[in-house]
Design a protein around this motif. Structure first.
Motif, short mmCIF file in Angstrom:
data_model
loop_
_atom_site.label_atom_id
_atom_site.label_comp_id
_atom_site.label_asym_id
_atom_site.label_seq_id
_atom_site.Cartn_x
_atom_site.Cartn_y
_atom_site.Cartn_z
N GLN A 1 0.89 -1.42 0.00
CA GLN A 1 0.12 -0.02 -0.10
C GLN A 1 0.99 1.38 0.06
OE1 GLN A 1 -2.98 -0.08 2.99
NE2 GLN A 1 -3.45 1.76 2.91
N GLY B 1 0.00 8.09 -7.45
CA GLY B 1 -0.21 6.74 -8.69
C GLY B 1 0.97 6.52 -9.39
N GLN C 1 3.43 4.53 -7.20
CA GLN C 1 2.85 3.11 -7.08
C GLN C 1 3.08 2.25 -8.33
OE1 GLN C 1 2.54 0.43 -5.35
NE2 GLN C 1 0.58 0.40 -4.34
N THR D 1 -4.19 0.40 -4.01
CA THR D 1 -4.77 1.58 -4.25
C THR D 1 -4.99 2.22 -2.84
OG1 THR D 1 -6.92 0.89 -4.80
CG2 THR D 1 -5.31 0.96 -6.70
N LEU E 1 -4.32 5.91 -2.60
CA LEU E 1 -4.74 6.58 -3.76
C LEU E 1 -5.90 7.35 -3.89
CD1 LEU E 1 -2.81 4.52 -6.32
CD2 LEU E 1 -1.97 6.51 -5.17
N ALA F 1 -6.17 5.55 -8.47
CA ALA F 1 -6.54 4.23 -8.13
C ALA F 1 -6.94 3.49 -9.32
CB ALA F 1 -7.57 4.11 -7.21
N VAL G 1 -3.92 2.93 -11.67
CA VAL G 1 -3.15 1.66 -11.02
C VAL G 1 -3.76 0.38 -11.37
CG1 VAL G 1 -2.40 0.28 -9.01
CG2 VAL G 1 -1.74 2.89 -9.46
N THR H 1 -8.22 -6.16 -1.34
CA THR H 1 -8.72 -5.03 -1.48
C THR H 1 -9.83 -4.78 -0.76
OG1 THR H 1 -9.90 -3.32 -3.05
CG2 THR H 1 -10.26 -5.68 -3.73
N GLN I 1 -13.67 -2.49 -7.10
CA GLN I 1 -12.49 -2.85 -7.70
C GLN I 1 -12.27 -4.70 -7.70
OE1 GLN I 1 -8.84 -2.03 -5.38
NE2 GLN I 1 -9.15 -0.13 -6.54
#
Ligand code: ADP
Ligand code: ADP
Length: 232
Positions: free
Chosen positions: A90, A145, A148, A169, A172, A177, A180, A198, A203
């Protein structure tokens, strides 16, 4: 690719005993993208840590890329982890004083690759995440972002068999997000096997396969049609 059978992980203290995983069964095939959801404290991180050979287990068996990891010593586990696993955290875990190239290079140096091989891997990985032109930037010169994406490049440079992402994410905003997530979907389309923890149900639903962990066990095993499976 990954085969866990009846895995239990018990944390013991003087007074309490926590079954972080109990009789946990999961098989993940090459090329799958699996989203792992579940309430806080349900065992998701423990599962990722066991899967990533960062934590041991008390019962059951675990085979990674055809290798039974039972009985391996710390050095063997460490080598296997470096060869097979790419971690995405993360918090990115980038080194602030290192530019992007050197950040991606760090685990490759640790593994003793020669300069030519390292350069090839770093260039490919930064290309894959769309940051090849910024190899000389420092992390502080990038958005969250983008940072990451550097962390993803660092994982890819190891040419791992599987990517393990823990709330990638989580830090973010929604636009970053999404970028990514699009990158992860693209990598999956290109052949990467991915397991991602997650909290975001949308997502998760966009990913080919969902598992839900409750009290250290898989309670739901839905396979959704990917909504966004070939996003680029
Ligand atoms: P999640 O990632 O779903 O939030 P965790 O895997 O972190 O869940 O934790 C599962 C359970 O195991 C929780 O009850 C947690 O308190 C416990 N636990 C996790 N790590 C440790 C540890 N190192 N020592 C003792 N208990 C732990
Ligand atoms: P060892 O057990 O041989 O000392 P480590 O546990 O230090 O190995 O590291 C195992 C793997 O995890 C290595 O590939 C290392 O590069 C990677 N690693 C360790 N810490 C981090 C970090 N903070 N960010 C990214 N990768 C890391």
């Amino acid at each position: 690719m990954l085969n866990m059978k009846d895995i239990s992980r018990i944390y013991r203290s003087d007074t309490i005993q926590t079954h972080a995983l109990r009789d946990f069964n999961l098989q993940v095939n090459t090329g799958e993208f699996v989203a792992v959801t579940g309430p806080s404290g349900s065992g998701k991180s423990t599962f990722l840590n066991v899967a990533g050979l960062l934590d041991s287990f008390d019962k059951g068996s675990y085979e990674l890329d055809g290798i039974n990891i039972q009985g391996l010593n710390d050095d063997e586990l460490s080598r296997l982890r470096n060869e097979k696993i790419g971690f995405i955290f993360q918090n990115y875990n980038l080194i602030p004083d290192f530019n992007l190239f050197d950040n991606v290079d760090m685990p490759l140096r640790y593994r003793g690759f020669n300069a030519t091989e390292r350069k090839r891997r770093i260039s490919n990985a930064l290309e894959q995440v769309g940051l090849a032109s910024r190899a000389n930037y420092l992390p502080s010169q990038l958005s969250g972002g983008q940072q990451q994406r550097v962390a993803i490049a660092r994982a890819l440079a190891g040419e791992p068999k599987i990517l393990l992402a823990d709330e990638p994410t989580g830090n973010l905003d929604s636009l970053m997000a999404r970028q990514v997530m699009e990158l992860l979907h693209t990598l999956n389309t290109e052949g990467s096997t991915i397991i991602m923890v997650t909290h975001d149900p949308d997502q998760a639903r966009a990913v080919g396969r969902n598992i839900q962990v409750i009290d250290g066990q898989i309670t739901d095993h839905s396979v959704y049609a990917p909504i966004n499976g070939n996003a680029t």
